[in-house]
Write a protein that holds these residues in place. Structure first.
Motif, PDB file in Angstrom:
ATOM      1  N   ASN A 222     -82.008  -4.999   8.079  1.00 46.40           N
ATOM      2  CA  ASN A 222     -81.679  -6.129   7.004  1.00 46.40           C
ATOM      3  C   ASN A 222     -81.467  -5.813   5.762  1.00 46.40           C
ATOM      4  O   ASN A 222     -80.501  -6.378   5.001  1.00 46.40           O
ATOM      5  CB  ASN A 222     -83.402  -6.711   7.061  1.00 46.40           C
ATOM      6  N   ILE A 226     -78.357  -7.350   3.556  1.00 46.53           N
ATOM      7  CA  ILE A 226     -79.065  -8.023   2.574  1.00 46.53           C
ATOM      8  C   ILE A 226     -77.793  -7.282   1.164  1.00 46.53           C
ATOM      9  O   ILE A 226     -77.023  -8.099   0.992  1.00 46.53           O
ATOM     10  CB  ILE A 226     -79.455  -8.366   1.741  1.00 46.53           C
ATOM     11  N   ALA A 229     -74.339  -7.938   1.491  1.00 48.64           N
ATOM     12  CA  ALA A 229     -73.457  -9.385   1.316  1.00 48.64           C
ATOM     13  C   ALA A 229     -73.803  -9.482  -0.009  1.00 48.64           C
ATOM     14  O   ALA A 229     -72.881 -10.438  -0.741  1.00 48.64           O
ATOM     15  CB  ALA A 229     -74.712 -10.653   2.168  1.00 48.64           C
ATOM     16  N   VAL A 271     -77.350 -15.573   3.469  1.00 46.16           N
ATOM     17  CA  VAL A 271     -78.465 -14.636   3.887  1.00 46.16           C
ATOM     18  C   VAL A 271     -79.681 -15.382   4.394  1.00 46.16           C
ATOM     19  O   VAL A 271     -80.239 -15.070   5.108  1.00 46.16           O
ATOM     20  CB  VAL A 271     -79.089 -13.909   2.268  1.00 46.16           C
ATOM     21  N   SER A 275     -81.003 -15.002   7.919  1.00 54.36           N
ATOM     22  CA  SER A 275     -82.915 -14.978   8.099  1.00 54.36           C
ATOM     23  C   SER A 275     -83.158 -15.649   9.377  1.00 54.36           C
ATOM     24  O   SER A 275     -84.268 -15.348   9.688  1.00 54.36           O
ATOM     25  CB  SER A 275     -83.283 -15.411   6.602  1.00 54.36           C
TER      26      SER A 275
END
Length: 344
Positions: A222, A226, A229, A271, A275
């Motif tokens: 993750n 992130i 991004a 994002v 999720s």
């Protein structure tokens, strides 16, 4: 061999029927559905019920790549026990699994199965007969993937195979009692690596030629998404797993390559959408093992042409973006599907 009636096969030549059955029995690892929702082996299992002749075609296709969650390892051992019984009482139903399994995945340890020996960290006992059945099959696969939480199962099998070699001969002069050349590690990797504690386990690592590393935690994967991004890491930069700094590289004496797998992220990326879940390709990065066998293991792969102890230059790395996508979200990573596509 049992024949298939012409009526049931639409008057097709029997050779063509067998080819169709073989094609239909191939597990659908590329399916968009999650494996929990749709078992990739469901078609092959159904075909095995048609007839003995169809079973002998479908079952080897199903066994080529075996995905085992830790909870169903015991069921797999039961299947091996059935094959042993068939060999004695009904040879026509017997199939030697070791001839057909090329890749095998052992998932995350969740509950204490009956397979783990008493001296392991799981603290449960194991019948010797179960390991007698399971160890030869597990170690015959050229490609083995295992979650680090299940590593005691592998060490148990390695120790078992090693002790079965004659003590009256020089073990180093014989081929090892396993065929594993590609080892894939997933899950939370901790230190120390107990698999290096005995000579048998070090010998196992010494025979591995290719190491594939899946993201060691969901949070790590993750974080990569992130950061990519948000632009906090470059579009062609990668952070290596921290556990690589204390991995027992000296034991990997024949290791040639290391491969890392990352979700393929192209900014801009929503994002929030990630999720809740989205389909993404994956990037497979492969580089020579010699780059991590120095006194200081690099922690980054950087696109710059500079070289140094702190990072690996992307010029020394082969990057391949998959032509398939898998489902990623904050709490769901289909690494078993990624692995099955990579090795398949």
């Amino acid at each position: 061999m049992e024949t298939i009636s012409q009526a049931s096969s639409g008057n097709l030549p029997i050779e063509l029927v067998f080819l169709i059955v073989k094609y239909a029995a191939e597990p659908t690892f590329a399916q968009p559905d999650q494996y929990e929702a749709k078992n990739p082996y469901s078609t092959a299992r159904t075909l095995c019920l048609v007839s003995r002749a169809v079973r002998r075609i479908a079952l080897p296709e199903m066994l080529h790549t075996v995905l085992l969650g830790f909870h169903n390892v015991t069921a797999f051992v039961h299947a091996l026990s059935m094959q042993k019984a068939y060999a004695q009482k009904n040879p026509g139903l017997c199939l030697a699994y070791t001839r057909h399994i090329r890749n095998i995945w052992i998932g995350k340890f969740c509950v204490g199965p009956e397979l783990i020996p008493e001296h392991s960290s799981f603290g449960t006992s194991v019948p010797e007969s179960a390991i007698d059945l399971f160890a030869p099959v597990l170690l015959a696969a050229p490609s083995l993937a295992i979650d680090f939480s299940s590593m005691d199962l592998l060490t148990c099998c390695v120790d078992h195979a090693w002790t079965r070699m004659s003590k009256d001969i020089d073990r180093e002069c014989l081929p090892p009692p396993w065929s594993t050349k590609t080892l894939t590690i997933s899950g939370m990797v901790i230190t120390p690596w107990r698999i290096t504690a005995l000579a048998s386990r070090s010998a196992f690592l010494a025979s591995v030629a290719h190491l594939i590393v899946l993201s060691h935690t969901e949070s790590s994967s993750n974080l990569h998404v992130i950061r990519r991004a948000a632009g906090t890491i470059g579009p062609r930069d990668y952070n290596l797993p921290r556990w690589m700094t204390h991995a027992p590289w000296a034991s990997f004496k024949k290791l040639e390559t290391i491969s890392l797998v990352f979700p393929h992220v192209k900014p801009p990326l929503d994002v929030f959408a990630f999720s809740t879940g989205m389909d993404l390709p994956v990037e497979l990065l492969t580089f020579p093992a010699s780059l991590v066998k120095g006194h200081r293991v690099p922690l980054e792969i950087k696109a710059s042409t500079e070289t140094g102890e702190g990072h690996i230059s992307l010029n020394d790395v082969r990057v391949v973006v998959s032509d398939f996508q898998v489902h990623f979200c904050v709490f769901c990573h289909e690494w078993d599907k990624v692995w099955a596509r990579i090795v398949g």
